[in-house]
Design an enzyme around this catalytic site. Structure first.
Site, PDB file in Angstrom:
ATOM      1  N   GLU A   1       6.898   6.124 -13.540  1.00  0.00           N
ATOM      2  CA  GLU A   1       6.590   7.525 -13.208  1.00  0.00           C
ATOM      3  C   GLU A   1       7.552   8.129 -12.126  1.00  0.00           C
ATOM      4  O   GLU A   1       7.727   7.210 -11.365  1.00  0.00           O
ATOM      5  CB  GLU A   1       5.197   7.943 -13.141  1.00  0.00           C
ATOM      6  CG  GLU A   1       4.426   7.505 -14.603  1.00  0.00           C
ATOM      7  CD  GLU A   1       2.991   7.836 -14.514  1.00  0.00           C
ATOM      8  OE1 GLU A   1       2.424   8.251 -15.422  1.00  0.00           O
ATOM      9  OE2 GLU A   1       2.307   7.583 -13.383  1.00  0.00           O
TER      10      GLU A   1
ATOM     11  N   CYS B   1      -3.267  -4.331  -4.410  1.00  0.00           N
ATOM     12  CA  CYS B   1      -4.033  -3.773  -3.489  1.00  0.00           C
ATOM     13  C   CYS B   1      -5.114  -3.363  -4.298  1.00  0.00           C
ATOM     14  O   CYS B   1      -5.157  -2.816  -5.513  1.00  0.00           O
ATOM     15  CB  CYS B   1      -3.432  -2.636  -2.724  1.00  0.00           C
ATOM     16  SG  CYS B   1      -1.945  -3.327  -1.967  1.00  0.00           S
TER      17      CYS B   1
ATOM     18  N   CYS C   1       3.147  -3.722 -10.262  1.00  0.00           N
ATOM     19  CA  CYS C   1       3.240  -4.288  -8.779  1.00  0.00           C
ATOM     20  C   CYS C   1       2.374  -5.524  -8.653  1.00  0.00           C
ATOM     21  O   CYS C   1       1.326  -5.477  -9.331  1.00  0.00           O
ATOM     22  CB  CYS C   1       2.745  -3.254  -7.727  1.00  0.00           C
ATOM     23  SG  CYS C   1       2.863  -3.736  -6.057  1.00  0.00           S
TER      24      CYS C   1
ATOM     25  N   CYS D   1       9.229  11.815  -5.581  1.00  0.00           N
ATOM     26  CA  CYS D   1       8.603  10.622  -5.568  1.00  0.00           C
ATOM     27  C   CYS D   1       9.014   9.445  -6.531  1.00  0.00           C
ATOM     28  O   CYS D   1       8.642   9.606  -7.794  1.00  0.00           O
ATOM     29  CB  CYS D   1       7.205  10.602  -5.501  1.00  0.00           C
ATOM     30  SG  CYS D   1       6.184   9.023  -5.252  1.00  0.00           S
TER      31      CYS D   1
ATOM     32  N   CYS E   1      -5.590   0.263  -5.901  1.00  0.00           N
ATOM     33  CA  CYS E   1      -4.244   0.924  -6.398  1.00  0.00           C
ATOM     34  C   CYS E   1      -4.277   0.830  -7.813  1.00  0.00           C
ATOM     35  O   CYS E   1      -4.378  -0.214  -8.411  1.00  0.00           O
ATOM     36  CB  CYS E   1      -2.984   0.297  -5.905  1.00  0.00           C
ATOM     37  SG  CYS E   1      -1.595   0.835  -6.440  1.00  0.00           S
TER      38      CYS E   1
ATOM     39  N   ASN F   1      -7.505   8.589  -4.216  1.00  0.00           N
ATOM     40  CA  ASN F   1      -7.428   9.167  -5.538  1.00  0.00           C
ATOM     41  C   ASN F   1      -8.136   8.302  -6.812  1.00  0.00           C
ATOM     42  O   ASN F   1      -7.538   7.224  -6.826  1.00  0.00           O
ATOM     43  CB  ASN F   1      -6.122   9.451  -5.981  1.00  0.00           C
ATOM     44  CG  ASN F   1      -5.335  10.647  -5.161  1.00  0.00           C
ATOM     45  OD1 ASN F   1      -6.157  11.741  -5.014  1.00  0.00           O
ATOM     46  ND2 ASN F   1      -4.252  10.403  -4.592  1.00  0.00           N
TER      47      ASN F   1
ATOM     48  N   CYS G   1      -1.191   9.910  -5.510  1.00  0.00           N
ATOM     49  CA  CYS G   1      -0.791   8.860  -5.009  1.00  0.00           C
ATOM     50  C   CYS G   1      -1.642   7.838  -5.747  1.00  0.00           C
ATOM     51  O   CYS G   1      -3.093   8.137  -5.580  1.00  0.00           O
ATOM     52  CB  CYS G   1      -0.946   8.555  -3.736  1.00  0.00           C
ATOM     53  SG  CYS G   1       0.087   9.519  -2.392  1.00  0.00           S
TER      54      CYS G   1
ATOM     55  N   HIS H   1      -4.120   1.063   6.093  1.00  0.00           N
ATOM     56  CA  HIS H   1      -5.357   0.979   5.373  1.00  0.00           C
ATOM     57  C   HIS H   1      -6.602   0.207   6.045  1.00  0.00           C
ATOM     58  O   HIS H   1      -7.562   0.320   5.516  1.00  0.00           O
ATOM     59  CB  HIS H   1      -5.111   0.454   3.899  1.00  0.00           C
ATOM     60  CG  HIS H   1      -4.100   1.304   3.200  1.00  0.00           C
ATOM     61  ND1 HIS H   1      -4.026   2.485   3.094  1.00  0.00           N
ATOM     62  CD2 HIS H   1      -3.280   0.601   2.248  1.00  0.00           C
ATOM     63  CE1 HIS H   1      -2.731   3.022   2.184  1.00  0.00           C
ATOM     64  NE2 HIS H   1      -2.314   1.933   2.019  1.00  0.00           N
TER      65      HIS H   1
HETATM   66  N1  SAH Z   1       4.002  -0.253  -2.645  1.00  0.00           N
HETATM   67  C1  SAH Z   1       4.278   0.613  -1.711  1.00  0.00           C
HETATM   68  C2  SAH Z   1       4.655   1.994  -2.285  1.00  0.00           C
HETATM   69  C3  SAH Z   1       3.942   2.547  -3.369  1.00  0.00           C
HETATM   70  S1  SAH Z   1       2.242   3.164  -3.035  1.00  0.00           S
HETATM   71  C4  SAH Z   1       3.211   0.761  -0.535  1.00  0.00           C
HETATM   72  O1  SAH Z   1       1.889   0.175  -0.990  1.00  0.00           O
HETATM   73  O2  SAH Z   1       3.579   1.284   0.340  1.00  0.00           O
HETATM   74  C5  SAH Z   1       2.374   4.718  -2.030  1.00  0.00           C
HETATM   75  C6  SAH Z   1       1.106   4.953  -1.113  1.00  0.00           C
HETATM   76  O3  SAH Z   1      -0.075   5.315  -2.197  1.00  0.00           O
HETATM   77  C7  SAH Z   1       0.671   3.654  -0.481  1.00  0.00           C
HETATM   78  O4  SAH Z   1       0.449   4.005   0.890  1.00  0.00           O
HETATM   79  C8  SAH Z   1      -0.480   3.429  -1.327  1.00  0.00           C
HETATM   80  O5  SAH Z   1      -1.548   2.536  -0.263  1.00  0.00           O
HETATM   81  C9  SAH Z   1      -1.021   4.556  -1.599  1.00  0.00           C
HETATM   82  N2  SAH Z   1      -2.300   4.388  -2.703  1.00  0.00           N
HETATM   83  C10 SAH Z   1      -2.260   3.651  -3.562  1.00  0.00           C
HETATM   84  N3  SAH Z   1      -3.355   3.745  -4.344  1.00  0.00           N
HETATM   85  C11 SAH Z   1      -3.852   4.869  -4.115  1.00  0.00           C
HETATM   86  C12 SAH Z   1      -5.012   5.544  -4.480  1.00  0.00           C
HETATM   87  N4  SAH Z   1      -5.927   5.300  -5.479  1.00  0.00           N
HETATM   88  N5  SAH Z   1      -5.368   6.711  -3.708  1.00  0.00           N
HETATM   89  C13 SAH Z   1      -4.574   7.178  -2.771  1.00  0.00           C
HETATM   90  N6  SAH Z   1      -3.640   6.346  -2.259  1.00  0.00           N
HETATM   91  C14 SAH Z   1      -3.129   5.238  -2.682  1.00  0.00           C
HETATM   92 FE1  SF4 Z   2       1.762  -2.385  -4.946  1.00  0.00          FE
HETATM   93 FE2  SF4 Z   2      -0.322  -0.248  -5.138  1.00  0.00          FE
HETATM   94 FE3  SF4 Z   2      -0.302  -2.018  -3.065  1.00  0.00          FE
HETATM   95 FE4  SF4 Z   2       1.829  -0.289  -3.165  1.00  0.00          FE
HETATM   96  S1  SF4 Z   2      -0.677   0.046  -2.953  1.00  0.00           S
HETATM   97  S2  SF4 Z   2       1.795  -2.611  -2.713  1.00  0.00           S
HETATM   98  S3  SF4 Z   2       2.063  -0.174  -5.472  1.00  0.00           S
HETATM   99  S4  SF4 Z   2      -0.569  -2.512  -5.480  1.00  0.00           S
END
Ligand code: SAH
Ligand code: SF4
Length: 376
Positions: A93, A117, A113, A106, A120, A309, A352, A234
């Site tokens: 996306e 995390c 990935c 974005c 995510c 989110n 996000c 985080h």
């Molecule tokens: N992998 C990279 C970039 C993509 S994620 C990273 O982790 O930085 C972009 C941002 O969205 C990151 O800060 C991530 O931690 C955040 N993010 C991921 N899942 C989320 C969620 N469910 N709600 C809000 N932010 C989230």
């Molecule tokens: Fe990967 Fe999501 Fe962690 Fe970013 S926040 S490194 S996209 S698992």
């Protein structure tokens, strides 16, 4: 017949080399570069200032192919999200966020990935593969075209488009699906195109890479293509960050903070942006905020608090607005510029961490990724 070479896979130096191998001069490569990226042209036949014989040769050997949009959704707030087909039942996306003084795109760097995390939704899908440079820059190429931002060759308005270099997209953030620094070479090729005057001509300050903290790759980015840096923090301590961002087990906070300091020696901005997702009852107490102030004491930085989110079965809740306000207040009182991200586009799941695309998981994530990085 040979498979045509996709010219979107090359940055300017790469294209100059490819042309040189065919006995063509560098300025020819730059001409074609402008046609592709600035004017969004895909048909070599239309590249009127390129010699006819070369146009014919290119049409035989090469192509200009960006991913196709298989869904195009517009949110009530104007946020636009494209689901892009990247083959083999994978989709990623890209999201455009219009604001008064800028338009931010974005984009994604991987199908899925591997870093997993805890909060995510991209991570929850697992990892399929790295996107090619063409698939990464192709997101900007396509969005630019669909938003009417491609310049016209004559420098005038074309149809309902913007004037030459209209800058509908003024900023690019690599905050979509995937960990950009785990797909280093292709991401850097795409970044170079974003910065190049023959392509998109964005300033380094307007291009941001967001990383969960792959320390050696942060150093490489600093050396090879320093753009604005965002780091997904985080948590203020290793015990909690190990749980939320598993890559922390390999590159703990002390190493991450040192890498941020090294990055700032070359960064186009004089601060790092720390992203911090606000998870109710997990990382959002006053004590966490105070610990953060200590942690980042020696790193010039700003904070961007991201209200979590939700997605199905995430197991987390978003912190209350009041909690986020108090948490931010502690950072601000300590002199740290802190903003809270407005949640945009959540009615089309474009916020996000809601970017899910569609990924055929092929690998089992962190263990494999960490192993593959050990060889570097
Ligand atoms: N992998 C990279 C970039 C993509 S994620 C990273 O982790 O930085 C972009 C941002 O969205 C990151 O800060 C991530 O931690 C955040 N993010 C991921 N899942 C989320 C969620 N469910 N709600 C809000 N932010 C989230
Ligand atoms: Fe990967 Fe999501 Fe962690 Fe970013 S926040 S490194 S996209 S698992």
């Amino acid at each position: 017949m040979l498979t045509p070479v996709n010219l979107l896979d090359f940055d300017v130096d790469g294209l100059v080399n490819w042309f040189a191998e065919r006995g063509e001069k560098p300025f020819r490569a730059r001409q074609v570069m402008r046609w592709m990226h600035r004017f969004g042209e895909t048909d070599f036949g239309n590249m009127t200032d390129v010699a006819k014989s070369l146009r014919a040769k290119l049409a035989e050997e090469a192509c200009i192919r960006a991913p196709c949009a298989i869904r195009d959704s517009v949110s009530a707030d104007g946020t636009r999200k494209w689901l892009l087909d990247v083959g083999s039942a994978n989709a990623v996306e890209a999201v455009f966020i219009p604001e008064t003084n800028r338009g931010t795109l974005c984009i994604s760097s991987q199908a899925g990935c591997a870093l997993d995390c805890a909060f995510c939704s991209t991570g929850k899908q697992g990892f399929n593969r790295n996107l090619s440079a063409a698939e990464i820059i192709g997101q900007l190429w396509l969005a630019n075209k669909l938003l009417g931002g491609s310049a016209s060759p004559a420098g005038s308005k074309d149809g309902d488009g913007e004037p030459d270099n209209g800058r509908v997209i003024s900023n690019v953030v690599m905050m979509g699906m995937g960990e950009p620094l785990a797909n280093f070479d292709n991401v850097v090729t795409a970044l170079r195109l974003m910065l190049d005057d023959h392509a998109y001509g964005l300033s380094r300050r307007r291009v941001t890479v967001s990383t969960s903290g792959i320390v050696p790759a942060m150093d490489r980015l600093r050396d090879e293509c320093p753009v604005a840096l965002a780091v997904s923090l985080h948590a203020p301590d290793d015990a909690l960050r190990d749980r939320l961002v598993p890559i922390n087990r390999k590159y703990p906070l002390r190493q991450l903070m040192a890498a941020c300091q090294r990055y700032l020696e070359r960064a186009p901005r004089d601060f790092v942006t720390f992203e911090y997702v606000m998870l109710d009852g997990i990382n959002d107490s006053d004590a966490h905020a105070r610990a953060l102030v200590e942690l980042v004491r020696d790193v010039p930085c700003k904070f961007n608090l991201i209200p979590f989110n939700p997605f199905p079965n995430s197991g987390f809740d978003r912190s209350s607005t009041e909690r986020i306000r108090r948490f931010g207040g502690i950072l601000i009182d300590a002199g740290i510029v802190t903003t809270t991200r407005k949640t945009r586009g959540d009615d089309v799941n474009a916020a996000c961490g809601q970017l899910a695309g569609q990924v055929q998981d092929r690998s089992r994530r962190t263990v494999r990724l960490v192993k593959s990085m050990e060889g570097r």
